[in-house]
Design an enzyme around this catalytic site. Structure first.
Site, PDB file in Angstrom:
ATOM      1  N   LYS A  28      -3.800  -1.357  -0.231  1.00  0.00           N
ATOM      2  CA  LYS A  28      -3.631  -1.104  -1.502  1.00  0.00           C
ATOM      3  C   LYS A  28      -4.924  -1.533  -2.504  1.00  0.00           C
ATOM      4  CE  LYS A  28       1.542  -1.713  -1.344  1.00  0.00           C
ATOM      5  NZ  LYS A  28       1.582  -2.196   0.165  1.00  0.00           N
ATOM      6  N   GLU A  66       9.229   2.340   6.095  1.00  0.00           N
ATOM      7  CA  GLU A  66       9.707   1.001   5.431  1.00  0.00           C
ATOM      8  C   GLU A  66      10.695   1.177   4.136  1.00  0.00           C
ATOM      9  OE1 GLU A  66       7.658  -0.359   2.203  1.00  0.00           O
ATOM     10  OE2 GLU A  66       5.562   0.431   2.748  1.00  0.00           O
TER      11      GLU A  66
END
Length: 280
Positions: A136, A4
């Site tokens: 996360k 990414e």
């Protein structure tokens, strides 16, 4: 294998972002995989970019953050943009790439409002291998784990029995199956494909032990960062980058070092899986 670009444009501080991006591609090549960093440049969806384009993503202040909902807008308006986990998966799958390495996925956000990252639905409908270190840490991890279970996303623990918590190796959340090698992951992915499963295979890899942030310190840093975000009225898509940057500041760089270490390790694992998948 796909990489990414949001981590380059928005996830890491300047200088370190470009250095890390170059190093991630080097790791992939060293392990026999071909890295394809994905981004939108001039309204073109790019699967693999050159060094000049990589530097542009790392240094320009005009790079937009693009999720799947933004791709048509970016193309129509000739934007430069960095792709999130969701949009990277969307593009990579259409380019017939089967392996994608990232740091941490998005998930269910904290708070009463049901705020779910676009990463999760994309994982539920895109059949590829996604290598990460869990969601996360700033997210609601138990709710994220429950969402993955509800929507049929198989969570693999790569050398671990519980889903990693990004900067931490422990979360108390179980995985569905443990794999110890690229060969085992390949066999599981091929079996999923033969069964016609539509979802991704989420391979979760713990942060290297030497870079892990101690659990108690991590909890204190996160709590303070959440309070700071509330006082500053930071919400929506700006919240996660704010929290990660604030945690790096409060930890005197410990979380940033952990982030880079887990990115490098995830790319290493993903490259080995990609190389194994290329074998008959």
């Amino acid at each position: 294998m796909a990489l990414e670009s949001t981590v380059i444009a928005h996830g890491l501080p300047q200088a370190q972002n470009l250095e890390t991006a170059r190093h991630l591609e080097q790791i992939a090549r060293r392990e026999g995989a071909t890295p394809a960093t994905i981004a939108a440049l001039g309204g073109k969806l790019c699967v693999g970019i050159d060094q000049q384009q990589l530097e542009h993503l790392a240094t320009s202040t005009e790079i937009r953050k693009l999720s799947t909902r933004d791709l048509a807008v970016a193309v129509a308006n000739s934007w430069d943009g960095a792709t999130t986990v969701a949009s990277t998966m969307w593009i990579a799958h259409r380019a017939r790439i089967r392996v994608f390495a990232t740091g941490g996925i998005g998930g269910v956000h904290r708070g009463a409002l049901p705020d779910v990252s676009a990463d999760l639905p994309e994982l539920a409908r895109t059949p590829m291998i996604v290598v990460c270190s869990g969601a996360k840490i700033v997210l609601d991890l138990p709710a994220t784990r429950e969402w993955l279970e509800t929507y049929g996303v198989t969570v693999v623990g790569y050398g671990c029995d519980e889903m990693p918590a990004f900067y931490s190796r422990v979360s108390g959340l179980p995985v569905d199956v443990r794999c110890e090698s690229p060969e085992e992951v390949k066999q599981l992915f091929r079996t999923q494909s033969e069964l016609g499963a539509a979802s991704a295979l989420l391979v979760t890899v713990p942060v290297p032990a030497e870079a892990e942030v101690p659990e108690e310190a991590l909890r204190n840093i996160l709590d303070q960062s959440l309070r700071d975000a509330e006082q500053s009225n930071v919400t929506g898509r700006e919240l996660t980058p704010f929290l990660l940057a604030r945690m790096a500041q409060l930890s005197e760089g410990a979380t940033l070092r952990a982030n880079i270490a887990l990115l490098e390790n995830n790319v290493l694992v993903a490259a080995r899986i990609a190389s194994e998948l290329s074998q008959p």
